[in-house]
Each structure stands twice: as C-alpha cells, then as structure tokens.
Design an enzyme around this catalytic site. Structure first.
Site, PDB file in Angstrom:
ATOM      1  N   TYR A 173     -11.623  -2.967   3.847  1.00 49.76           N
ATOM      2  CA  TYR A 173     -10.582  -2.552   4.794  1.00 49.76           C
ATOM      3  C   TYR A 173     -11.280  -2.214   6.098  1.00 49.76           C
ATOM      4  CZ  TYR A 173      -6.369   0.088   6.298  1.00 49.76           C
ATOM      5  OH  TYR A 173      -5.261   0.559   6.946  1.00 49.76           O
ATOM      6  N   ASP A 220      -4.832  10.510   9.606  1.00 46.42           N
ATOM      7  CA  ASP A 220      -3.541   9.929   9.974  1.00 46.42           C
ATOM      8  C   ASP A 220      -2.981  10.496  11.250  1.00 46.42           C
ATOM      9  OD1 ASP A 220      -2.698   7.972   7.899  1.00 46.42           O
ATOM     10  OD2 ASP A 220      -3.135   9.658   6.575  1.00 46.42           O
ATOM     11  N   GLU A 273       0.870  -1.171   0.000  1.00 46.78           N
ATOM     12  CA  GLU A 273       0.000   0.000   0.000  1.00 46.78           C
ATOM     13  C   GLU A 273       0.910   1.224   0.000  1.00 46.78           C
ATOM     14  OE1 GLU A 273      -3.302  -0.338   2.808  1.00 46.78           O
ATOM     15  OE2 GLU A 273      -3.113   1.816   3.103  1.00 46.78           O
TER      16      GLU A 273
END
Lengths: 271, 402
Positions: free
Chosen positions: A174, A59, A48
């Site tokens: 995911y 993040d 990834e």
C-alpha cells in the site's frame, strides 16, 4: 489461491483494481454489510473496512468523524468482524481488507484477532501504526491462518526500507500517496508516478495507492501506474452528508460507480 | 551493572518502540541519527549548557521548606525549584534542547502539543528566540481552563490551534500534532513535551530533563552531606519525574516515587493513573506502555484537576521502572492536591502548579512515614500562577482563608 491474488491476477494487464474504504459501523452497524454489497455491485474489486479507533492518528477529519460515529453507537472490533461475516454469507469472492490501529487488535490478542478475522472471511489486514519492525508477533499470527499482512510505504520511505517492508508484506503493498493524513488535498500525481516506479523495482507484489484520491480524475490517472487505487475519505464524506442510511448507500454506490467507469482498461500489459 | 535503557530501537524491556504510520518512520530515523550526533558533539553540549545557565537561569535551587516540614512533622522536605526556571516550569529544559536540535537539522517550524500550556509556552518561547515559526495544539477544554498560558503563547507569536475532536484534552492535541507532523515533516520539527511518543523521544526528552536530577543530587549532597531517602515527582507523561530520577537510578538506597492523578478518586474511574491502577498495557502515540483503555482497546477518557496530568498513558521508561521495582507509583486525588497547593502557598510563599501539588501531597504523607531523620526531595516542577483561576473556580471563591 487467496481472494486477493485471484483478483490481482484476473485484472493484471487489463485494469487497475478499485478498492473503496468505508468505516465499519458507519453510519450504522446494520448498514455495513448491505453497503459493502452495494459497493461491489457498483464496481468495487475489493473492499477495505476500517475498524473504529478512538485515536486515529493517521486519519484526516472525514475518517476521524466516521470512527467517532461508529464508536458512538458502540461498534467494537468484534462487531466489525461480524459485519464482514454477514457480508461473506452472500459474497464468496470479493476480497475484504481490514484497516485499523494496533491497540484494539492487541487488546483482543493477535492470535485471537487473526483467527476470528479468518473465520469471518477477512483476507488481509492493515495496521496503520504497526510498522514491520514491531510486527513479528502479528505476522506470525496472521500467516498462521492465511491472512495477508499489508504494510504501508510512504513518500518518506527509503529504498532500503521499501525492500524490507516488501519482504514483510503479502497480498499487496500500500503506497501512501502523500505526506499527510487520509483525505488530504495536496496529491501530486507526477510525484506518485515516479515513486511507484521505484517501488516496483524492489517488489514483485501488486502496488495499491491510497490517501488523497478524491475524485474520478485522480483515480483514473493513478490507475495508469498502480495495481489498485484506494479511495476512502471521499466516500466517507458522502456517507456523512446523506440524510439517512438508504441515501448513504445510494450516494456511496453512485460515487464508486463514477470512479469505476473512469478507470482506463488496458489492451496489453503496460509493464 | 550500569543502567543502559533503552535498546537501540527504543525499547525499555517490552515497552517503548516506534508505533507510528510509515510516513513518520523515515523522519524518526533521521531524528534519531541527528540526536545521536548532537549528543556526542561537544559544541552542541556547550551551547545547551550555556542556554541552561544564561537563558533558563540554571541551576535551579534546592530549597529546604522548613515551615512546611515542621507543619507536616516528619522528614525534611526539599523542593527542587524548577518553578523558578524561565517560563515557570521544567518544560523549557527540553524545549531548549529540541529547538537547538531543530536548528541543527535546518528545520524552520516547531510544533507541539500541550496540556496545561507549560510545554506550549516553553516551545513558543524557544521558537521566538530562534526565529522559528510555531504552532501549538491544545485541546479545547484545556484552552478554557488554562487561559493565561494561551495568551502567553499568542504573545510569543505562536499559533494556538484548538482541538475540538475526541476528549478535547492532551491526548487529542497529541493526535493532531502528529497529523500536522506527518504533513509538514520536511520543514517542521515536532517538539514532544514528555518522555512519551515514539523513539527517540522518550530517551531524548529524558536526557534533556536529566539536568534536574544531576543538579539535585549534587545539591542535596552539599546541603545534607548525604543522599535523600526518597524522591517524589508528579507523573502525567512523566518528564519531570524521569528528569529527577535519572541521576539517582543506581543509588539503590534512594526510593523513587511517581505520583499520578487520582482525579475524583481511583474507584470513580475518573482519574489519570495508569501505573498506579496497573491498567492495561497498550499502544498509543507511538509507544507501548501502561495505558487506560476499555475492553475493546479504545482509549479511555481521563480526569484530573490538573491539565498537565490529564493523560491516559505514561512514558515507557516509567512502565519499565515500575515493573523492575526500581520506582513506585502512587496516586493523589484532586482534593488532596488542592490542599497541598494551599499549604505550600501559605507556609512557604510559593504557589505550586497543580501538577506539582500532587507530588507535594504525597511527599507530606511520606515525610510523616519516614520520620524526622529522613530527607525527601520533591520536584516542584512548575509554578501555579496559571492555576489561580482553576483553583478559584473549583472552590467557588477567589479569596480563601487557609
């Protein structure tokens, strides 16, 4: 068959796939393709690659810094596509997934981005801040060139929504293992195990798990229930701490090797 | 036909929406539902109305600035005195509303981003009043230039978290608040301070701020016997402007002007005027709107002397109003805003916030254009006490002759 499908069907019932995450262009644009090869040699089943963004809201600090380091060197979305193309010259089989935020992709244009990604040898794309509700145009562009659209599921996702997200997804689903940002330190393995069972009830797609997997032990535990474990911040931190690019590649590869050797193999299908 | 934006998923035409990571989609759905219920609940509306009156001190006056109008030599300039609200700005209209909603949803903690510190102070204030814990995210650069507000927030019991990544201003504070919220979403309510962010925030913040325009419309009808020719308000994210404009949207004879920050000048690139420059349209902080970004889609750094306008995006409803032609967007630079700051201070004895000074500067220009028969309402969105040091530093002296 797509590269992702090939990998998941090859590993089905045998072992959980390992997907390391790195930021494209971190620590330097010229290092990314060699780093990707080193991670494959260390046991990565797919890769990834993060597309740097100025405001990576999902993040944590490690990957934020990775994005900033890449941007500081002028790395663009187009440059990341070139890195994947460089990698693809010597690796025809390992799936590559891009992960990023929607504004740079929209700026390039969904169709242009999808076409260039496909030409570069990208297999699937995750756009973190583009939920399926806003993704009709993107999904049409991606499916037109055979790119998988991978959407996220989270601990806060309701069952109804899981089914809708699954229907919009291809490649794999995911599952975000915790409420929080990438690299957070409060992973609850038991909770994730239970949640993955409920995800499987609504999807036939493989289920990958990421966010907060920081060491071989937690990777090994989640590998018992997931089809893929995705490890990002712990790798990006090792890249950041290295004295130079060579050491960054060595440290990241050594860590991925340790993750891979911890993943249990299965004799028979556990499902 | 009546104005009915946004649609049920929060779109204002092509703008707005919900562009967030999946973790926040569930919580946003719960928030939307809770807000829709509260909005229709007379008990909630009564509690809000009581707080507006007794805690904030509403209605805020509509004040005819006679000496300023005479000096400018044009239209009568009226000031909607949001600076007289408790905590000194319009921000508290919204934080009261969201805090009551947070309480209703059983949340224990409020978080917020802040630029100038006014929204942070307004959030810390309502948190103290309701006994909720509170964390305020603020860019390190803004902490340095808005020190008095930082002290106020700390006195009110809030934790002020310095954001040192990125451009260290409002946009980065919002990133960090969103990260906090994704982590603490079970017990935490994110009090967004502008008509920005993912649905339902742009709609909800507008609704709470709409009291400004409702009052102003009744007040100007009483004082002038008619509606004004124009409304003027500054636009960073755009909550005070949306609050003023909303009640007038269907009064087609009333021109609406949103004033962005031209910073060091639109040509310099160092500004915060995505609407005026018609920069790109993009996605940031959960919403699609006009946005400043480079050729690769990376969000641009911005500049304004006023921390509250120093933001690369703008609320999606303003984008919609611009495209539809209902509102006009213009920009005023640092220098003109400072001049307007001094003029109001010396002529009317009112220290305006630097944000509001942008609106004043444009209103003066417009007053001349419209002439003495016209009337203009300017949203004096906040008071300027917080900016005294910035103004002094900018001019290299504490005292200043007018």
């Amino acid at each position: 068959m797509s590269r992702l499908k090939t990998v998941f069907s090859k590993l089905k019932g045998r072992r959980c796939a390992l997907i390391p995450f790195i930021t494209g262009g971190d620590p330097a644009a010229s290092v990314t393709a060699p780093l990707m090869h080193a991670l494959v040699r260390a046991g990565a089943d797919a890769l990834e690659v993060g597309m740097p963004f100025s405001d990576p809201m999902a993040d944590g600090p490690a990957i934020q810094m990775g994005h900033q380091r890449a941007l500081a060197q002028g790395v663009t979305t187009q440059a990341v596509l070139q890195m994947v193309a460089d990698f693809r010259r010597d690796d025809e089989t390992t799936p590559v997934i891009l992960m990023g935020y929607v504004n740079p992709v929209e700026t390039m244009g969904y169709d242009v981005f999808a076409r260039r990604s496909s030409e570069a040898g990208v297999d699937g794309v995750i756009l973190v801040d583009l939920p399926p509700e806003e993704a009709q145009v993107w999904r049409a562009a991606a499916s037109g060139v055979g790119l998988d659209t991978i959407f996220l599921l989270a601990p806060t996702t309701t069952r109804d929504r899981m089914a809708r997200i699954s229907a919009a997804s291809s490649g794999f689903l995911y599952y975000v293992a915790l409420k929080g940002v990438t690299g957070a330190g409060h992973l609850d393995i038991g909770e994730v195990e239970a949640k993955i069972a409920s995800v499987r009830a609504v999807t036939g797609l493989p289920v990958g798990v990421g966010f907060g997997i920081r060491d071989a032990e937690s990777a090994a535990q989640l590998a018992k229930v997931a089809d893929a474990v995705i490890v990002g911040s712990a790798i990006v931190e090792r890249i950041a701490q290295a004295a130079g690019p060579d050491e960054a590649v060595r440290n990241a590869a050594a860590f991925v090797r340790s993750l891979r050797s911890a993943l249990p193999t299965r004799e028979a299908s556990p499902v | 036909m009546s104005y009915d934006q946004p649609d049920e998923r929060g779109h204002f035409g092509v703008y707005g929406g919900q562009f967030v990571a999946e973790t926040l989609m569930g919580p946003l759905a719960l928030l939307t539902e809770a807000y829709e219920n509260a909005r229709r609940d007379p008990a909630f509306q009564a509690e809000l109305a009581a707080d507006f009156k007794d805690y904030i001190g509403r209605p805020s006056p509509l004040y005819w600035a006679r000496r300023l109008s005479a000096e400018v030599g044009g239209a009568r300039i009226y000031l909607k005195r949001e600076d007289l609200n408790h905590t000194g700005a319009h921000k508290v209209n919204n934080t009261i509303g969201q805090a009551l909603l947070a309480k209703r949803m059983g949340k224990k903690r409020l978080i917020a981003e802040t630029g100038a510190g006014q929204h942070g102070v307004a959030t810390a204030t309502v948190a103290a009043r309701l006994g909720l814990s509170c964390a305020i995210y603020m860019g390190a650069e803004d902490i340095a230039r808005q020190a008095p507000n930082v002290r106020r927030m700390r006195l009110l019991g809030a934790e002020v978290v310095s954001v040192t990544l990125g451009s260290r201003t409002l946009k980065d504070a919002m990133n960090e608040a969103m990260r906090d919220w994704a982590t603490t979403v079970d017990d935490t309510f994110y009090v967004i301070g502008s008509v920005s962010g993912p649905h339902p925030y742009p709609m909800m913040v507008r609704d709470f701020q709409a009291v400004i325009g409702r009052e102003a419309r009744a007040q100007i009808l009483e004082q002038e016997g008619r509606l004004p020719e124009a409304l003027v308000a500054c636009v960073g994210g755009g909550s005070n402007a949306m609050g003023l404009f909303y009640a007038f949207l269907e009064d087609r004879g009333v021109a609406l002007y949103g004033v962005e920050a031209a910073g060091a000048g639109l040509d310099s690139g160092r500004h915060a005027a995505p609407l005026t420059t018609g920069a790109g349209r993009g996605v940031l902080h959960g919403t699609r709107s006009y946005l400043m970004f480079d050729g690769d889609g990376q969000i641009s750094g911005t500049h304004s002397i006023s921390a509250g306008l120093d933001y690369p995006g703008v609320g999606p409803e303003h984008a919609w109003l611009k495209d539809s032609g209902r509102a006009h967007y213009v920009a005023v630079d640092d220098k003109a805003a400072l001049a307007a700051f001094h003029r109001l201070t010396r002529l009317e004895g009112i220290l305006p916030a630097l944000e509001s000074s942008h609106a004043l500067a444009y209103a003066e220009e417009l007053a001349v254009k419209l002439g003495p028969k016209a009337a203009i309402v300017v949203n004096l969105s906040g008071r300027g006490d917080k900016d005294v040091e910035t103004v002094a530093a900018h001019e290299g002296t504490v005292s200043c002759h007018g």
